[in-house]
Design an enzyme around this catalytic site. Structure first.
Site, mmCIF file in Angstrom:
data_model
loop_
_atom_site.group_PDB
_atom_site.id
_atom_site.type_symbol
_atom_site.label_atom_id
_atom_site.label_comp_id
_atom_site.label_asym_id
_atom_site.label_seq_id
_atom_site.Cartn_x
_atom_site.Cartn_y
_atom_site.Cartn_z
ATOM 1 N N CYS A 287 33.219 31.994 41.708
ATOM 2 C CA CYS A 287 32.710 31.517 43.271
ATOM 3 C C CYS A 287 31.269 31.012 43.286
ATOM 4 C CB CYS A 287 32.696 32.686 44.261
ATOM 5 S SG CYS A 287 32.334 34.332 43.548
ATOM 6 N N GLU B 286 32.576 27.662 45.393
ATOM 7 C CA GLU B 286 34.033 27.519 45.048
ATOM 8 C C GLU B 286 34.707 27.518 46.206
ATOM 9 O OE1 GLU B 286 36.657 29.844 42.048
ATOM 10 O OE2 GLU B 286 36.187 31.124 43.707
ATOM 11 N N ASP B 287 34.629 28.313 47.440
ATOM 12 C CA ASP B 287 35.593 28.350 48.485
ATOM 13 C C ASP B 287 35.712 27.023 49.358
ATOM 14 O OD1 ASP B 287 36.348 31.203 47.915
ATOM 15 O OD2 ASP B 287 34.303 31.690 48.710
ATOM 16 N N HIS C 272 40.406 37.964 47.255
ATOM 17 C CA HIS C 272 40.957 36.631 46.702
ATOM 18 C C HIS C 272 41.952 36.729 45.525
ATOM 19 C CE1 HIS C 272 37.109 34.564 48.506
ATOM 20 N NE2 HIS C 272 38.205 33.947 49.333
ATOM 21 N N ARG D 257 32.270 30.293 57.824
ATOM 22 C CA ARG D 257 32.019 29.744 56.583
ATOM 23 C C ARG D 257 32.589 28.399 56.773
ATOM 24 N NH1 ARG D 257 33.197 32.165 50.944
ATOM 25 N NH2 ARG D 257 31.941 30.591 50.633
ATOM 26 N N ASP E 153 27.021 32.926 53.227
ATOM 27 C CA ASP E 153 27.813 33.037 52.103
ATOM 28 C C ASP E 153 27.764 31.685 51.159
ATOM 29 O OD1 ASP E 153 29.149 35.662 52.215
ATOM 30 O OD2 ASP E 153 29.883 35.125 54.053
ATOM 31 N N ARG F 13 42.612 35.322 53.841
ATOM 32 C CA ARG F 13 41.766 33.719 54.228
ATOM 33 C C ARG F 13 42.531 32.694 53.995
ATOM 34 N NH1 ARG F 13 36.021 34.854 52.830
ATOM 35 N NH2 ARG F 13 35.851 37.080 53.921
HETATM 36 C C1 CIR Z 1 33.114 36.351 51.658
HETATM 37 O O1 CIR Z 1 33.754 37.073 52.073
HETATM 38 O O2 CIR Z 1 33.603 34.979 51.930
HETATM 39 C C2 CIR Z 1 32.080 36.053 50.800
HETATM 40 N N1 CIR Z 1 30.949 37.343 51.021
HETATM 41 C C3 CIR Z 1 32.424 36.149 49.308
HETATM 42 C C4 CIR Z 1 32.946 35.126 48.909
HETATM 43 C C5 CIR Z 1 33.524 35.016 47.305
HETATM 44 N N2 CIR Z 1 34.233 34.016 46.740
HETATM 45 C C6 CIR Z 1 34.783 33.923 45.938
HETATM 46 O O3 CIR Z 1 35.413 34.816 45.118
HETATM 47 N N3 CIR Z 1 35.761 32.759 45.550
#
Ligand code: CIR
Length: 262
Positions: A247, A65-66, A160, A85, A60, A130
């Protein structure tokens, strides 16, 4: 200048986390091409793209962004909600270190940057699978001295907060009101997603334009009717990994790109 940190698509993206959508085959070559088109749009809208190399062991990791919340005064390195992650934050911290003082979210706090919506000095944080109240309190403590209000926002039905709502104009949010309540955002105006496009609320505002998924043309029309310039990009393969346009970058102001790429 605006710097946009991005990361090349991981060759293992097919093993990504999924929460609210079913797993479908992802065409890696197409995902890479779409991501390149996204980066080209970032450049066209005035960003200097600082592209980090792919992390083959981290499916991922394209969703940079995360891993951080970058403000003018500092950057908060997150502790992502999905244990798979967490290691993504190391190289993001290294990439941000030349630009900002770093603060780290600590256990038992968890937060994904996708849950953080900044509108001026209001920092809305989704309460989701999350992102938890511990992290929200840590963010509040860190940002209070700088005059930010940190507001926890319940989210249901999607991954999110920014799956459900993003900023598209100074005082206007694009929202799916089924997933998050308008009442959480006092004083704002709203454009609702088209009911046939529940995933359409994720737009990336740069200046006065938005980078926006080609998969949501009906909502794009609504944006244009509200005089929001829309730059569409096909991100179908990233959408299969439950990601979209916000993201895939971390955008912030800086004087110049510093140092080596991480
Ligand atoms: C996740 O589930 O963490 C990733 N497959 C997708 C993350 C998407 N991130 C975001 O929208 N900020």
């Amino acid at each position: 200048m605006h710097i946009a940190i991005t990361r090349q698509v991981s060759p293992s993206i097919a093993d990504c986390q999924l929460s609210y959508i079913p797993r479908q085959p992802i065409d890696l070559d197409l995902a890479v091409r779409q991501h390149a088109q996204y980066e080209a749009l970032l450049t066209r809208l005035g960003c200097q793209v600082l592209q980090l190399p792919a992390q083959p062991q981290m499916p991922d990791s394209v969703f940079v962004e995360d891993a951080a919340i970058v403000l003018e005064e500092l950057a908060i390195i997150t502790r992502p909600g999905a244990p798979s992650r967490r290691a993504e934050t190391l190289s993001i911290a290294a990439a941000l270190e030349p630009y900002r003082r770093l603060v780290f979210i600590e256990e038992p706090g968890t937060v994904d940057g996708g849950d953080v919506l900044r509108v001026d000095h209001s920092i809305y944080v989704g309460i989701t699978q999350r992102s938890n109240l511990h992290a929200i309190e840590q963010i509040r403590q860190v940002l209070q001295p700088y005059g930010y209000a940190v507001i926890g926002v319940p989210v249901t039905g999607c991954l999110h907060l920014k799956s459900a709502v993003t900023q598209v104009k100074k005082d206007t949010l694009l929202i799916n009101p089924v997933w998050v309540a308008k009442a959480s955002f006092a004083g704002m105006s709203f454009i609702e997603v088209h009911p046939d496009e529940p995933h359409a609320a994720n737009a990336l505002l740069i200046g006065e334009s938005v980078i926006y998924p080609a998969s949501s043309p009906r909502t794009a029309k609504r944006l244009e009717e509200h005089n929001v310039p829309v730059f569409a990009v096909d991100v179908s393969e990233l959408e299969k990994a439950e990601g979209a346009v916000t993201c895939c970058s971390l955008i912030f102001e800086a004087d110049a790109i510093h140092g080596e790429r991480v």
